[in-house]
Design a protein around this motif. Structure first.
Motif, PDB file in Angstrom:
ATOM      1  N   GLN A 168     -18.893 -10.420 -10.108  1.00 12.24           N
ATOM      2  CA  GLN A 168     -19.372 -11.618  -9.416  1.00 12.24           C
ATOM      3  C   GLN A 168     -20.096 -11.292  -8.113  1.00 12.24           C
ATOM      4  O   GLN A 168     -20.504 -12.194  -7.388  1.00 12.24           O
ATOM      5  CB  GLN A 168     -18.197 -12.569  -9.152  1.00 12.24           C
ATOM      6  N   GLY A 169     -20.242  -9.996  -7.826  1.00 13.42           N
ATOM      7  CA  GLY A 169     -21.060  -9.602  -6.678  1.00 13.42           C
ATOM      8  C   GLY A 169     -20.330  -8.981  -5.514  1.00 13.42           C
ATOM      9  O   GLY A 169     -20.975  -8.637  -4.508  1.00 13.42           O
ATOM     10  N   ALA A 170     -19.020  -8.816  -5.609  1.00 14.54           N
ATOM     11  CA  ALA A 170     -18.271  -8.240  -4.484  1.00 14.54           C
ATOM     12  C   ALA A 170     -18.821  -6.869  -4.111  1.00 14.54           C
ATOM     13  O   ALA A 170     -19.146  -6.062  -4.984  1.00 14.54           O
ATOM     14  CB  ALA A 170     -16.796  -8.132  -4.836  1.00 14.54           C
ATOM     15  N   GLU A 171     -18.900  -6.617  -2.816  1.00 14.21           N
ATOM     16  CA  GLU A 171     -19.394  -5.342  -2.305  1.00 14.21           C
ATOM     17  C   GLU A 171     -18.268  -4.453  -1.796  1.00 14.21           C
ATOM     18  O   GLU A 171     -18.484  -3.278  -1.491  1.00 14.21           O
ATOM     19  CB  GLU A 171     -20.393  -5.598  -1.178  1.00 14.21           C
ATOM     20  N   PHE A 172     -17.059  -5.018  -1.707  1.00 17.70           N
ATOM     21  CA  PHE A 172     -15.904  -4.294  -1.196  1.00 17.70           C
ATOM     22  C   PHE A 172     -14.658  -5.009  -1.719  1.00 17.70           C
ATOM     23  O   PHE A 172     -14.648  -6.235  -1.811  1.00 17.70           O
ATOM     24  CB  PHE A 172     -15.877  -4.317   0.340  1.00 17.70           C
ATOM     25  N   ILE A 173     -13.606  -4.259  -2.049  1.00 15.86           N
ATOM     26  CA  ILE A 173     -12.360  -4.852  -2.515  1.00 15.86           C
ATOM     27  C   ILE A 173     -11.255  -4.513  -1.513  1.00 15.86           C
ATOM     28  O   ILE A 173     -11.154  -3.384  -1.031  1.00 15.86           O
ATOM     29  CB  ILE A 173     -11.957  -4.311  -3.911  1.00 15.86           C
ATOM     30  N   HIS A 174     -10.423  -5.502  -1.217  1.00 12.32           N
ATOM     31  CA  HIS A 174      -9.322  -5.362  -0.266  1.00 12.32           C
ATOM     32  C   HIS A 174      -8.004  -5.405  -1.037  1.00 12.32           C
ATOM     33  O   HIS A 174      -7.694  -6.399  -1.694  1.00 12.32           O
ATOM     34  CB  HIS A 174      -9.389  -6.511   0.752  1.00 12.32           C
ATOM     35  N   VAL A 175      -7.234  -4.317  -0.977  1.00  7.17           N
ATOM     36  CA  VAL A 175      -5.987  -4.216  -1.738  1.00  7.17           C
ATOM     37  C   VAL A 175      -4.807  -4.066  -0.780  1.00  7.17           C
ATOM     38  O   VAL A 175      -4.863  -3.283   0.171  1.00  7.17           O
ATOM     39  CB  VAL A 175      -6.026  -3.006  -2.696  1.00  7.17           C
ATOM     40  N   VAL A 176      -3.738  -4.808  -1.050  1.00 14.01           N
ATOM     41  CA  VAL A 176      -2.508  -4.684  -0.269  1.00 14.01           C
ATOM     42  C   VAL A 176      -1.351  -4.378  -1.217  1.00 14.01           C
ATOM     43  O   VAL A 176      -1.128  -5.105  -2.187  1.00 14.01           O
ATOM     44  CB  VAL A 176      -2.201  -5.968   0.530  1.00 14.01           C
ATOM     45  N   ASP A 177      -0.640  -3.307  -0.937  1.00 11.21           N
ATOM     46  CA  ASP A 177       0.571  -2.953  -1.667  1.00 11.21           C
ATOM     47  C   ASP A 177       1.727  -3.681  -0.979  1.00 11.21           C
ATOM     48  O   ASP A 177       2.278  -3.203   0.010  1.00 11.21           O
ATOM     49  CB  ASP A 177       0.769  -1.431  -1.630  1.00 11.21           C
ATOM     50  N   LEU A 178       2.087  -4.844  -1.502  1.00  9.47           N
ATOM     51  CA  LEU A 178       3.112  -5.658  -0.854  1.00  9.47           C
ATOM     52  C   LEU A 178       4.473  -4.971  -0.872  1.00  9.47           C
ATOM     53  O   LEU A 178       5.203  -4.996   0.129  1.00  9.47           O
ATOM     54  CB  LEU A 178       3.204  -7.020  -1.531  1.00  9.47           C
ATOM     55  N   ASP A 179       4.812  -4.377  -1.992  1.00  9.09           N
ATOM     56  CA  ASP A 179       6.092  -3.661  -2.066  1.00  9.09           C
ATOM     57  C   ASP A 179       6.111  -2.521  -1.048  1.00  9.09           C
ATOM     58  O   ASP A 179       7.132  -2.262  -0.408  1.00  9.09           O
ATOM     59  CB  ASP A 179       6.302  -3.094  -3.474  1.00  9.09           C
ATOM     60  N   GLY A 180       4.973  -1.853  -0.902  1.00  7.60           N
ATOM     61  CA  GLY A 180       4.872  -0.765   0.057  1.00  7.60           C
ATOM     62  C   GLY A 180       5.051  -1.234   1.486  1.00  7.60           C
ATOM     63  O   GLY A 180       5.680  -0.553   2.308  1.00  7.60           O
ATOM     64  N   ALA A 181       4.515  -2.414   1.803  1.00  8.63           N
ATOM     65  CA  ALA A 181       4.636  -2.942   3.162  1.00  8.63           C
ATOM     66  C   ALA A 181       6.089  -3.144   3.550  1.00  8.63           C
ATOM     67  O   ALA A 181       6.485  -2.901   4.692  1.00  8.63           O
ATOM     68  CB  ALA A 181       3.867  -4.260   3.275  1.00  8.63           C
ATOM     69  N   PHE A 182       6.904  -3.576   2.593  1.00  9.97           N
ATOM     70  CA  PHE A 182       8.321  -3.797   2.869  1.00  9.97           C
ATOM     71  C   PHE A 182       9.112  -2.496   2.808  1.00  9.97           C
ATOM     72  O   PHE A 182      10.062  -2.299   3.567  1.00  9.97           O
ATOM     73  CB  PHE A 182       8.901  -4.808   1.872  1.00  9.97           C
ATOM     74  N   ALA A 183       8.725  -1.585   1.910  1.00 13.72           N
ATOM     75  CA  ALA A 183       9.477  -0.349   1.710  1.00 13.72           C
ATOM     76  C   ALA A 183       9.123   0.734   2.722  1.00 13.72           C
ATOM     77  O   ALA A 183       9.905   1.661   2.944  1.00 13.72           O
ATOM     78  CB  ALA A 183       9.234   0.186   0.303  1.00 13.72           C
ATOM     79  N   GLY A 184       7.929   0.634   3.331  1.00 11.88           N
ATOM     80  CA  GLY A 184       7.514   1.653   4.281  1.00 11.88           C
ATOM     81  C   GLY A 184       6.800   2.819   3.637  1.00 11.88           C
ATOM     82  O   GLY A 184       6.468   3.800   4.305  1.00 11.88           O
ATOM     83  N   GLN A 185       6.520   2.721   2.346  1.00  9.89           N
ATOM     84  CA  GLN A 185       5.705   3.710   1.642  1.00  9.89           C
ATOM     85  C   GLN A 185       5.137   3.052   0.395  1.00  9.89           C
ATOM     86  O   GLN A 185       5.748   2.142  -0.162  1.00  9.89           O
ATOM     87  CB  GLN A 185       6.528   4.938   1.262  1.00  9.89           C
ATOM     88  N   PRO A 186       3.943   3.460  -0.037  1.00 14.79           N
ATOM     89  CA  PRO A 186       3.315   2.816  -1.189  1.00 14.79           C
ATOM     90  C   PRO A 186       4.211   2.822  -2.420  1.00 14.79           C
ATOM     91  O   PRO A 186       4.882   3.808  -2.714  1.00 14.79           O
ATOM     92  CB  PRO A 186       2.051   3.659  -1.406  1.00 14.79           C
ATOM     93  N   ARG A 187       4.224   1.700  -3.139  1.00 10.07           N
ATOM     94  CA  ARG A 187       5.031   1.552  -4.347  1.00 10.07           C
ATOM     95  C   ARG A 187       4.180   1.272  -5.580  1.00 10.07           C
ATOM     96  O   ARG A 187       4.706   1.218  -6.693  1.00 10.07           O
ATOM     97  CB  ARG A 187       6.035   0.411  -4.178  1.00 10.07           C
ATOM     98  N   ASN A 188       2.891   1.062  -5.373  1.00  3.90           N
ATOM     99  CA  ASN A 188       2.023   0.683  -6.486  1.00  3.90           C
ATOM    100  C   ASN A 188       0.842   1.637  -6.605  1.00  3.90           C
ATOM    101  O   ASN A 188      -0.300   1.223  -6.784  1.00  3.90           O
ATOM    102  CB  ASN A 188       1.540  -0.766  -6.306  1.00  3.90           C
ATOM    103  N   ARG A 189       1.131   2.924  -6.531  1.00  3.43           N
ATOM    104  CA  ARG A 189       0.068   3.930  -6.567  1.00  3.43           C
ATOM    105  C   ARG A 189      -0.742   3.855  -7.857  1.00  3.43           C
ATOM    106  O   ARG A 189      -1.963   3.995  -7.837  1.00  3.43           O
ATOM    107  CB  ARG A 189       0.666   5.328  -6.410  1.00  3.43           C
ATOM    108  N   GLN A 190      -0.064   3.651  -8.989  1.00  2.62           N
ATOM    109  CA  GLN A 190      -0.785   3.625 -10.263  1.00  2.62           C
ATOM    110  C   GLN A 190      -1.752   2.454 -10.317  1.00  2.62           C
ATOM    111  O   GLN A 190      -2.897   2.588 -10.764  1.00  2.62           O
ATOM    112  CB  GLN A 190       0.192   3.548 -11.444  1.00  2.62           C
ATOM    113  N   ALA A 191      -1.311   1.294  -9.862  1.00  3.66           N
ATOM    114  CA  ALA A 191      -2.186   0.121  -9.862  1.00  3.66           C
ATOM    115  C   ALA A 191      -3.384   0.345  -8.950  1.00  3.66           C
ATOM    116  O   ALA A 191      -4.515  -0.056  -9.279  1.00  3.66           O
ATOM    117  CB  ALA A 191      -1.409  -1.120  -9.425  1.00  3.66           C
ATOM    118  N   ILE A 192      -3.148   0.985  -7.806  1.00  8.48           N
ATOM    119  CA  ILE A 192      -4.254   1.283  -6.888  1.00  8.48           C
ATOM    120  C   ILE A 192      -5.238   2.253  -7.536  1.00  8.48           C
ATOM    121  O   ILE A 192      -6.462   2.059  -7.481  1.00  8.48           O
ATOM    122  CB  ILE A 192      -3.715   1.858  -5.565  1.00  8.48           C
ATOM    123  N   ALA A 193      -4.713   3.292  -8.171  1.00 10.52           N
ATOM    124  CA  ALA A 193      -5.583   4.260  -8.854  1.00 10.52           C
ATOM    125  C   ALA A 193      -6.391   3.585  -9.947  1.00 10.52           C
ATOM    126  O   ALA A 193      -7.586   3.874 -10.123  1.00 10.52           O
ATOM    127  CB  ALA A 193      -4.746   5.392  -9.433  1.00 10.52           C
TER     128      ALA A 193
END
Length: 246
Positions: free
Chosen positions: A42-67
């Motif tokens: 749809q034309g996005a020039e940049f994507i913004h991703v937040v690992d919500l589980d990581g924010a609470f845990a203090g380390q990324p929890r969704n590495r596979q989804a990010i990859a």
């Protein structure tokens, strides 16, 4: 002005929260990478991703989804949530993430921010999340006695040039962004600011576009996209200043 479609990940799924409360999660997709492809188409020039589980845990929890997201699109991806050491930054950048966003670390580990700026320059941003003017950290669960501007000026001294500013009270509520606070923060700090939280309409995009001269260089779009309140192509046309839509 750059618009950043948001993909918030909880347990591998694309969700939206209200004011950062995990119990308020609405699941929009079990395929975050597919959502990223949709925004790119749809034309996005940049994507913004937040690992919500990581924010609470203090380390990324969704590495596979990010990859998976990084592999699914050709546009750059910025990621925040639980990034609290250099090793994690290295790992995310190696995955192909374009920029990382440090949040709680800006308050708890200023030395990390300084080191990250020294190593990675403008590939490092700071996310400043405020509730009633005061900074909130650790998944927005703890408020500290520091204003958004105070923190912005501190991280600027450490080498940060760009921040993502979220008014927590507006996040996920489609109530409109806090234009006054966002514009004032950009102007008073001298930093480039990406606005986040509350965008609900094309009128909000126009209002943020008017703050470009103050240093507001972009906006994160979340719930408004997922509910259909805002169509990304129309929002992008306004952000680019195309005639007939401004």
């Amino acid at each position: 002005m750059i618009l950043f479609p948001a993909i918030d990940i909880k347990e591998g799924r694309c969700v939206r929260l209200i004011e950062g409360r995990m119990e308020s999660a609405t699941v929009y997709s079990h395929d975050p990478a597919g959502i990223a492809r949709t925004w790119q188409e749809q034309g996005a020039e940049f994507i913004h991703v937040v690992d919500l589980d990581g924010a609470f845990a203090g380390q990324p929890r969704n590495r596979q989804a990010i990859a998976d997201i990084v592999r699914a699109v050709q546009v750059p991806v910025q990621v925040g949530g639980g990034i609290r050491d250099v090793e994690t930054i290295d790992e995310l950048l190696t995955l192909g993430v374009n920029r990382v966003i440090l949040g709680s670390a800006a308050v708890l580990q200023p030395a990390l921010v300084a080191e990250a700026c020294r190593r990675y320059g403008q590939r490092v941003l700071v996310g400043i999340d405020a509730r009633d003017g005061l900074v909130a950290i650790q998944g927005w669960g703890k408020t500290v006695q520091k204003t958004a501007l105070e923190l912005a000026l501190e991280v600027k001294e450490l080498g940060i040039e760009r921040i993502v500013f979220t008014d927590i009270r507006r996040d996920g509520r489609l109530s409109g962004p806090n234009l006054a606070a966002t514009g004032r923060l950009a102007k008073d700090s001298g930093l480039q600011v990406i606005a986040s939280g509350g965008v609900s309409s094309l009128a909000d995009i126009r209002a943020l576009k008017d703050l470009e001269a103050d240093g507001v260089e972009g906006a994160v779009l979340g719930k408004a996209l997922y509910t259909g309140a805002v169509k990304l192509p129309e929002a992008l046309a306004i952000a680019r200043g195309e005639r007939g839509l401004c």
